[in-house]
Design an enzyme around this catalytic site. Structure first.
Site, mmCIF file in Angstrom:
data_model
loop_
_atom_site.group_PDB
_atom_site.id
_atom_site.type_symbol
_atom_site.label_atom_id
_atom_site.label_comp_id
_atom_site.label_asym_id
_atom_site.label_seq_id
_atom_site.Cartn_x
_atom_site.Cartn_y
_atom_site.Cartn_z
ATOM 1 N N ASN A 407 -50.883 1.819 -7.119
ATOM 2 C CA ASN A 407 -50.225 0.949 -6.435
ATOM 3 C C ASN A 407 -49.476 0.044 -7.678
ATOM 4 O OD1 ASN A 407 -49.014 -1.168 -4.840
ATOM 5 N ND2 ASN A 407 -50.729 -1.337 -3.563
ATOM 6 N N ASP A 408 -49.760 -0.794 -8.377
ATOM 7 C CA ASP A 408 -49.106 -1.627 -9.163
ATOM 8 C C ASP A 408 -48.324 -0.762 -10.316
ATOM 9 O OD1 ASP A 408 -49.897 -3.903 -7.843
ATOM 10 O OD2 ASP A 408 -51.638 -4.097 -8.963
ATOM 11 N N VAL A 409 -49.111 0.308 -10.663
ATOM 12 C CA VAL A 409 -48.554 1.036 -11.881
ATOM 13 C C VAL A 409 -47.175 1.916 -11.747
ATOM 14 C CG1 VAL A 409 -50.868 1.060 -12.984
ATOM 15 C CG2 VAL A 409 -50.363 2.896 -11.388
ATOM 16 N N ALA A 448 -52.357 -6.885 -8.313
ATOM 17 C CA ALA A 448 -51.398 -8.083 -8.642
ATOM 18 C C ALA A 448 -51.417 -8.809 -7.408
ATOM 19 C CB ALA A 448 -50.364 -7.208 -9.064
#
Length: 481
Positions: A407-409, A448
């Site tokens: 997700n965040d990466v 996050a």
């Protein structure tokens, strides 16, 4: 010639061999190809150090003299600890590896704190009657060892609780938290300095209790997404505490092994911070992850953003006739235990002539190397794993990027949105591929706590569902494509 000096010499030589084995093992852990061998070498080195310690100095003398009670206690502790460690390591789920590391790290911190406590009490007992002044040159190590070991213990316990889900993983903050923490730390350091000069067992108990409280207060305002960094930092604390107990006990192998752990843990912490483009201060004090994804799925003016879904059949055709597919694993892959099916899908595509590569973000999963270990369990060749810096230039030449539970990466907002908490973090450029298929259970944000812009881009297609089930359906569909 007296036999005792000879034994001492052999003990020190054995400690030197053990220390060399630690260093060689640590070096080999830096590569997936040699990591297993490095782990075994370091484990044998630790076994050698433990065996030699049992023969060291006064303990051997007591053994020869028939004083076996203490020896049996030590052997019993080794047996119980060894069985617990072996059973836990063999049965732990891949998703629970970070928790296990936190728990083992906490036990190391607790051991260092207890040894320091016992050593301080011993020094107080050995004071001449009517004397209260201590030699700070001697008491410094046990006092500092108890402080750092205590912080590492409760900090690791809280980290374990957040990762295990028994404690809310969200940052726990309150007004004036930093000044309170700083004041608590200052009081504890002053008390420790006083204890180094004055032998007071009761005050030492208060000092140790404050150290335990600091560990809890230190980790409480840090969110679950930053726990890998915190665990790495606490690991370095435990190493330092171990080295200090080595000074207190005058044991060279403890000093060396503790220093190695402390240094490697510090290096790993800094590397992880660099991978996220964040400072260690930002990780520890920004309450990262406390943000909520306000306006999820809406653009400027509250206009709903469009999410495009793709069917299993269409996704299978897209990949089956691609030239190159890049698979991006994330924590969702670990949760679904889908690594074996992902390997099966890759094999199917490669049989059709498709080039398949796996791209690993440095902080993917919940601990460094989490995805590497997961894919190794499925016998994915190390040569098929690509670091972010290597794979990103290839993304524009990639037909399909298959994101599995990451997700965040992969959030493009990290490049341009200065208001985003992940702004500046290097990401995998999956949005530059010709097509991007994202496998997720829902639109829920990542660690996050921010919405992912990737999900709404025109080239992105969402395949909702459990990763393992969806991958199995893809395998079946690719066979028929």
């Amino acid at each position: 010639m007296n036999g005792a000096p000879d034994l001492k010499l052999y003990v020190e030589l054995a400690y030197l061999v053990a220390a060399i084995m630690f260093i060689v093992g640590l070096k080999k852990l830096s590569s997936p190809l040699s990591a297993r061998q490095g782990n075994l070498i370091a484990a044998w080195g630790m076994g050698l150090a433990v065996a030699v310690t049992l023969l060291d100095g006064s303990m051997f003398t007591k053994f020869v003299g028939g004083e076996l009670f203490g020896l049996w206690i030590i052997l019993g502790g080794i047996l119980i600890g060894g069985v617990i460690g072996a059973v836990w390591a063999r049965t732990v789920a891949m998703t629970a590896m970070p928790q296990m590391v936190a728990a083992f790290n906490g036990s190391g911190g607790l051991a260092a704190a207890l040894v320091s406590w016992a050593e301080y009490f011993k020094l107080v007992r050995e004071l001449p009657a009517g004397t209260a002044a201590m030699n700070p040159g001697i008491t410094f190590s046990p006092v500092l060892g108890a402080l750092i070991g205590g912080i590492s213990f409760t900090g690791s316990v809280l980290a374990w609780g957040k990762l295990q889900g028994v404690i809310n993983e969200k940052p726990l903050t309150f007004p004036g938290q930093r000044p309170v923490n700083m004041m608590l730390f200052a009081v504890t350091v002053c008390l420790g300095a006083w204890l180094a000069f004055t032998g007071n067992p009761l005050a030492f108990v208060v000092f140790l209790a404050l150290a335990l409280l600091i560990g809890w207060m230190f980790v409480a305002p840090i969110g679950g997404g930053d726990m890998p960094v915190v665990i790495s930092l606490l690991n370095s604390f435990t190493g330092l505490a171990t080295a200090l107990t080595g000074f207190a006990l005058q044991n060279n192998v403890l000093i060396i092994s503790g220093t190695l752990v402390g240094a490697s843990g510090t290096m790993l912490t800094l590397l992880m911070c660099k991978a996220m483009n964040r400072s260690i201060g930002n990780v520890l004090f920004s309450a990262f992850g406390s943000a909520t994804a306000s306006g999820v799925g809406t653009g400027p003016g509250g206009i709903a953003k469009v999410v495009r879904e793709v069917s299993v059949e269409d996704a299978a055709v897209m990949m089956a006739y691609a030239r190159q597919v890049v698979i991006v694993p994330g924590y969702g892959l670990a949760v679904a235990q889908a690594q074996h099916v992902a390997r099966e899908l890759a094999d199917m595509l490669e049989k059709r002539g498709v080039i398949v590569k796996y791209s690993i973000h440095p902080v993917a999963g919940r601990m460094p190397g989490h995805m590497n270990v997961l894919l190794a369990e499925a016998n994915v060749p190390y040569t098929s794993l690509y670091d972010m810096d290597v794979i990103n230039p290839e993304m524009e030449r990639t037909d399909v990027a298959l994101v599995i539970g990451a997700n965040d990466v992969v959030n493009p907002a990290a490049r341009y949105d200065k208001s985003s908490p992940i702004f500046g973090m290097p990401i995998l450029d999956v949005d530059k591929a010709a097509h991007c298929i994202v496998m997720k259970r829902s639109m829920k944000p990542g660690f996050a706590g921010v919405d992912n812009e990737l999900f709404y881009e025109k080239k992105t297609m969402m395949l909702f569902g459990d990763a393992r089930d969806s991958l199995q359906k893809l395998v079946n569909a690719v066979k028929e494509a």
